[in-house]
Design an enzyme around this catalytic site. Sequence first.
Site, PDB file in Angstrom:
ATOM      1  N   LYS A   4     -15.664  -1.439   2.599  1.00 40.70           N
ATOM      2  CA  LYS A   4     -14.964  -1.846   1.378  1.00 40.70           C
ATOM      3  C   LYS A   4     -16.028  -2.500   0.510  1.00 40.70           C
ATOM      4  O   LYS A   4     -16.551  -3.576   0.877  1.00 40.70           O
ATOM      5  CB  LYS A   4     -13.882  -2.889   1.689  1.00 40.70           C
ATOM      6  CG  LYS A   4     -12.666  -2.368   2.443  1.00 40.70           C
ATOM      7  CD  LYS A   4     -11.774  -3.546   2.856  1.00 40.70           C
ATOM      8  CE  LYS A   4     -10.476  -3.081   3.486  1.00 40.70           C
ATOM      9  NZ  LYS A   4      -9.775  -4.200   4.190  1.00 40.70           N
ATOM     10  N   GLU A  60       0.811  -1.222   0.000  1.00 44.89           N
ATOM     11  CA  GLU A  60       0.000   0.000   0.000  1.00 44.89           C
ATOM     12  C   GLU A  60       0.844   1.272   0.000  1.00 44.89           C
ATOM     13  O   GLU A  60       0.340   2.356   0.258  1.00 44.89           O
ATOM     14  CB  GLU A  60      -0.934   0.007   1.214  1.00 44.89           C
ATOM     15  CG  GLU A  60      -2.012  -1.064   1.132  1.00 44.89           C
ATOM     16  CD  GLU A  60      -2.953  -1.041   2.320  1.00 44.89           C
ATOM     17  OE1 GLU A  60      -2.673  -0.334   3.311  1.00 44.89           O
ATOM     18  OE2 GLU A  60      -3.966  -1.746   2.264  1.00 44.89           O
TER      19      GLU A  60
END
Length: 412
Positions: free
Chosen positions: A331, A199
């Site tokens: 999400k 990330e």
Amino acid sequence: MPKITSVEGRILFNSRGSKTIEVDIVSDNRFLGRVCSPSGASVGKYEAVSFPNENPEDSLKILKQNSQKFIGLESSDLKAIHDTLRSLDNSNNYSIIGGSLAFAVTIASMESASKALEQPLFKTLSTDSEFKFPIPIGNILGGGAHAGPGTPDIQEILICATGAKTIEDAIETNLAVHKELRKVLQKQDPSFTNGRGDEGGWAPKLENLKALEVSAKACENLGFTLGKEVALGVDFASSTQWNEGKGKYLYDRAGFENSTGEQIDFAADIIDKFKLIYAEDAVHEEAFEDMAELAAKFPNTLVTGDDLTVTSKDILTKAIKVKACNAAILKVNQAGSLYDALEFANVANQNNVKLITSHRSGESTDSQISHIGIATGSKMLKVGVVGGERIAKLNELLRLSGHDFICGMAEI
Ligand code: PGA
Ligand code: ZN
């Protein structure tokens, strides 16, 4: 109202280089909505399945065989699109068509509708008349399932510019801390390679607490006081450490084990010492009572469920009953369709559970989740700090800066 005139799909790659599906939905022969599905590395047990047989090609085949079923539907009618997907897959986890397909079809459809309606996606997703920017929270130091041996067991140390008055300031502050952290890491270990995790957070060979200390140091070097201009967050991603057989959390890299009680103390000490604004999955995904203990102890920290709540309105309802968390990750691909995710958002908002809309570790360069974060009234947007696929989401916020309907930053 705009009507769907074509549906197409293809196989592409995500930021980790794994195959995924992209879907194009066109309304009225000219308004293109295009969405490429992300995927996680530390996946919750109860998430939607990404692809049937873990094969994106199978999802694509299903889309091709059934594309006619979407033609003529109103692209803004999210329920109709969702119901059509559900007519192909009535399983509870999208194991037949794949959650990634449900993700891409529903978001692409709404994006296509928003273009036809000449309004930004966030407006098409919400009937509200006023919106706020979620505060960006991003990974500055990574370990766990997102980085290799020697890095911390905990998955993510996050920065959040809690004192920022504008979205520009919030993004720039996070970038400054990320940059300063590199300097701190290079100073304390000249052999640091500048390696980064999935990330975009730095991935140094450091034990958990040391990693937190250098992160705090980077903030201090810039003249920031933790809990004031900026605050740190941690995604413990504790299900990665949890060993069901032993009934313990195994910190293999640091070389210790935590019983349930020790894990709660471990997390509580970190929240206290580093004045965390945000603590995600501090215990494993089924430890609702243990999360409740932390949520009761830290009312001013976002004690957040991710693998714990998996964007499922039913699981969130269960979490709310036992007060397991005061915040929850949204999400869309954990839920499957955007319709499912918006239902989850409603349950959260009605129960004062603060939402954090989030990327996945394997991402595309799409930026629709920035709009989803705004439309759902999310307090934070967890999309990383650097890396093309992360910056894409932050840049979208900057494009929306100054927009008539958005006034100021969310308050936590
Ligand atoms: P994932 O990680 O996308 O790899 O699941 C992100 C997170 O756990 O928040
Ligand atoms: Zn997480």
